[in-house]
Design a protein around this motif. Structure first.
Motif, PDB file in Angstrom:
ATOM      1  N   GLU A 148       0.966  -1.210  -0.135  1.00  0.00           N
ATOM      2  CA  GLU A 148       0.215   0.226  -0.287  1.00  0.00           C
ATOM      3  C   GLU A 148       0.614   0.936   0.150  1.00  0.00           C
ATOM      4  O   GLU A 148       0.909   2.109  -0.453  1.00  0.00           O
ATOM      5  CB  GLU A 148      -0.870   0.115   1.570  1.00  0.00           C
ATOM      6  CG  GLU A 148      -1.402  -1.339   1.165  1.00  0.00           C
ATOM      7  CD  GLU A 148      -2.791  -1.312   2.620  1.00  0.00           C
ATOM      8  OE1 GLU A 148      -3.640  -1.715   2.855  1.00  0.00           O
ATOM      9  OE2 GLU A 148      -2.416  -1.237   3.942  1.00  0.00           O
ATOM     10  N   ILE A 149       1.628   1.246   0.535  1.00  0.00           N
ATOM     11  CA  ILE A 149       2.795   2.265   0.866  1.00  0.00           C
ATOM     12  C   ILE A 149       3.238   2.227  -0.492  1.00  0.00           C
ATOM     13  O   ILE A 149       3.632   3.540  -0.968  1.00  0.00           O
ATOM     14  CB  ILE A 149       3.803   2.420   1.888  1.00  0.00           C
ATOM     15  CG1 ILE A 149       3.358   2.029   3.277  1.00  0.00           C
ATOM     16  CG2 ILE A 149       5.150   3.323   1.796  1.00  0.00           C
ATOM     17  CD1 ILE A 149       4.458   1.273   3.980  1.00  0.00           C
ATOM     18  N   GLY A 150       3.480   1.517  -1.147  1.00  0.00           N
ATOM     19  CA  GLY A 150       4.729   1.971  -2.713  1.00  0.00           C
ATOM     20  C   GLY A 150       3.835   2.233  -3.283  1.00  0.00           C
ATOM     21  O   GLY A 150       4.086   2.874  -4.466  1.00  0.00           O
ATOM     22  N   GLU A 151       2.208   1.758  -3.034  1.00  0.00           N
ATOM     23  CA  GLU A 151       1.197   2.690  -4.437  1.00  0.00           C
ATOM     24  C   GLU A 151       1.090   3.616  -4.549  1.00  0.00           C
ATOM     25  O   GLU A 151       1.250   4.733  -4.881  1.00  0.00           O
ATOM     26  CB  GLU A 151      -0.013   1.805  -4.406  1.00  0.00           C
ATOM     27  CG  GLU A 151      -0.635   0.072  -4.592  1.00  0.00           C
ATOM     28  CD  GLU A 151      -1.844  -0.324  -4.170  1.00  0.00           C
ATOM     29  OE1 GLU A 151      -2.365   0.077  -4.320  1.00  0.00           O
ATOM     30  OE2 GLU A 151      -1.554  -1.708  -4.602  1.00  0.00           O
ATOM     31  N   ARG A 152       1.409   4.328  -3.319  1.00  0.00           N
ATOM     32  CA  ARG A 152       0.826   5.400  -2.756  1.00  0.00           C
ATOM     33  C   ARG A 152       1.855   6.506  -3.024  1.00  0.00           C
ATOM     34  O   ARG A 152       2.166   7.632  -3.758  1.00  0.00           O
ATOM     35  CB  ARG A 152       0.856   5.797  -1.285  1.00  0.00           C
ATOM     36  CG  ARG A 152      -0.300   5.506  -0.355  1.00  0.00           C
ATOM     37  CD  ARG A 152      -1.523   6.816   0.229  1.00  0.00           C
ATOM     38  NE  ARG A 152      -2.266   6.264   0.954  1.00  0.00           N
ATOM     39  CZ  ARG A 152      -2.687   6.619   1.832  1.00  0.00           C
ATOM     40  NH1 ARG A 152      -1.875   7.527   2.435  1.00  0.00           N
ATOM     41  NH2 ARG A 152      -3.585   6.210   2.476  1.00  0.00           N
ATOM     42  N   ILE A 153       3.035   6.032  -3.186  1.00  0.00           N
ATOM     43  CA  ILE A 153       4.847   6.868  -3.433  1.00  0.00           C
ATOM     44  C   ILE A 153       5.445   6.393  -4.653  1.00  0.00           C
ATOM     45  O   ILE A 153       6.548   6.950  -5.150  1.00  0.00           O
ATOM     46  CB  ILE A 153       5.364   6.768  -2.140  1.00  0.00           C
ATOM     47  CG1 ILE A 153       6.089   5.342  -2.311  1.00  0.00           C
ATOM     48  CG2 ILE A 153       4.813   7.100  -0.894  1.00  0.00           C
ATOM     49  CD1 ILE A 153       7.535   4.974  -1.007  1.00  0.00           C
ATOM     50  N   ALA A 155       6.159   3.181  -5.932  1.00  0.00           N
ATOM     51  CA  ALA A 155       7.393   2.082  -5.209  1.00  0.00           C
ATOM     52  C   ALA A 155       6.499   1.019  -5.373  1.00  0.00           C
ATOM     53  O   ALA A 155       5.609   0.607  -5.216  1.00  0.00           O
ATOM     54  CB  ALA A 155       8.063   2.252  -4.594  1.00  0.00           C
ATOM     55  N   THR A 156       7.743  -0.188  -5.784  1.00  0.00           N
ATOM     56  CA  THR A 156       7.343  -1.545  -5.501  1.00  0.00           C
ATOM     57  C   THR A 156       7.473  -1.487  -3.796  1.00  0.00           C
ATOM     58  O   THR A 156       8.031  -0.948  -3.379  1.00  0.00           O
ATOM     59  CB  THR A 156       8.741  -2.237  -6.090  1.00  0.00           C
ATOM     60  OG1 THR A 156       9.848  -2.401  -5.682  1.00  0.00           O
ATOM     61  CG2 THR A 156       8.346  -1.680  -7.643  1.00  0.00           C
ATOM     62  N   GLN A 157       6.994  -3.070  -3.617  1.00  0.00           N
ATOM     63  CA  GLN A 157       7.097  -3.416  -1.812  1.00  0.00           C
ATOM     64  C   GLN A 157       8.087  -4.000  -2.004  1.00  0.00           C
ATOM     65  O   GLN A 157       8.782  -3.797  -0.982  1.00  0.00           O
ATOM     66  CB  GLN A 157       6.269  -4.736  -1.838  1.00  0.00           C
ATOM     67  CG  GLN A 157       6.292  -5.531  -0.455  1.00  0.00           C
ATOM     68  CD  GLN A 157       7.444  -6.423  -0.518  1.00  0.00           C
ATOM     69  OE1 GLN A 157       7.281  -7.497  -1.570  1.00  0.00           O
ATOM     70  NE2 GLN A 157       7.888  -6.512   0.926  1.00  0.00           N
ATOM     71  N   SER A 161      11.150  -2.329   1.089  1.00  0.00           N
ATOM     72  CA  SER A 161      11.090  -3.203   1.992  1.00  0.00           C
ATOM     73  C   SER A 161      12.363  -2.414   2.655  1.00  0.00           C
ATOM     74  O   SER A 161      12.436  -2.351   3.668  1.00  0.00           O
ATOM     75  CB  SER A 161      10.582  -4.607   1.751  1.00  0.00           C
ATOM     76  OG  SER A 161      10.857  -5.445   2.921  1.00  0.00           O
ATOM     77  N   ARG A 162      13.066  -1.873   1.694  1.00  0.00           N
ATOM     78  CA  ARG A 162      15.051  -1.883   1.806  1.00  0.00           C
ATOM     79  C   ARG A 162      15.091  -0.370   2.300  1.00  0.00           C
ATOM     80  O   ARG A 162      15.432  -0.208   2.857  1.00  0.00           O
ATOM     81  CB  ARG A 162      15.063  -1.956   0.594  1.00  0.00           C
ATOM     82  CG  ARG A 162      15.237  -3.128  -0.480  1.00  0.00           C
ATOM     83  CD  ARG A 162      16.124  -3.188  -1.118  1.00  0.00           C
ATOM     84  NE  ARG A 162      15.900  -2.709  -2.406  1.00  0.00           N
ATOM     85  CZ  ARG A 162      14.510  -3.082  -3.444  1.00  0.00           C
ATOM     86  NH1 ARG A 162      14.648  -4.754  -3.660  1.00  0.00           N
ATOM     87  NH2 ARG A 162      14.628  -2.491  -5.116  1.00  0.00           N
ATOM     88  N   THR A 163      13.767   0.352   1.709  1.00  0.00           N
ATOM     89  CA  THR A 163      14.101   1.494   2.489  1.00  0.00           C
ATOM     90  C   THR A 163      13.193   1.228   4.114  1.00  0.00           C
ATOM     91  O   THR A 163      13.912   2.335   4.603  1.00  0.00           O
ATOM     92  CB  THR A 163      12.992   2.593   1.840  1.00  0.00           C
ATOM     93  OG1 THR A 163      12.811   2.755   0.257  1.00  0.00           O
ATOM     94  CG2 THR A 163      12.650   4.228   2.219  1.00  0.00           C
TER      95      THR A 163
END
Length: 177
Positions: A148-153, A155-157, A161-163
């Protein structure tokens, strides 16, 4: 880790900028120790002195400034209390007349460690950029999944995760310092 020998010293203007940028950290550290017998202005001055000493000795190749400066500023604040305690002569505590030793002396403040942790985490958060702060807020304040964070910003999941892993690793280092 941070040695004055062989350390690439910062120019005076760079040191001054470091100190000025981190004055809120000194203020926060001083506030943490206020109400314990030393004027808050004196505590702020001690914390600022710690920042100045840290800036003079800071080696930028060894990591974030706050990882080095916060312990030094805390040491200066604690030195104020040590200096004060040398001037105070403790009276003999009587166990039998006035109650137990704990009643006379007082108990440890349970919020001491929590307050210190908040100061350290706050200082570490100041080192993060806007995207990193957003990722943390979305994950831990709003409870979004990495996808969900990836969709918002955008980026991929896996990138999220790495971030998150990188942010948490930096935060652990900063808080442990």
């Amino acid at each position: 880790m941070h040695s004055t020998q062989d350390a690439p010293l910062l120019a005076p203007r760079q040191r001054e900028d470091l100190v000025v940028r981190h004055l809120p950290v000194a203020r926060s550290l001083a506030a943490r120790y206020s109400g314990r017998g030393i004027e808050v202005d004196d505590l702020r001055q001690a914390a600022r002195m710690g920042l100045v000493k840290a800036a003079r000795r800071y080696d930028p190749t060894q990591g974030a400034f706050l990882s080095y400066a916060v312990p030094m500023a805390k040491g200066e604040v604690r030195r104020c209390f040590r200096d004060l305690s040398r001037c105070v002569r403790p009276q003999l505590v009587e166990n039998d007349e006035d109650g137990s030793l704990v009643e006379q002396v007082g108990e440890l403040d349970p919020g001491f460690d929590d307050a210190e942790a908040r100061v350290m985490v706050g200082a570490a958060l100041q080192e993060l950029d806007e995207t990193e702060l957003l990722v943390l807020r979305l994950r831990y304040a709003e409870g979004l999944t990495q996808s969900e964070i990836g969709e918002r910003i955008g980026a991929t999941q896996a990138q999220v995760s790495r971030t998150l892993a990188r942010i948490l690793r930096r935060m652990r280092v900063a808080v442990a310092a």
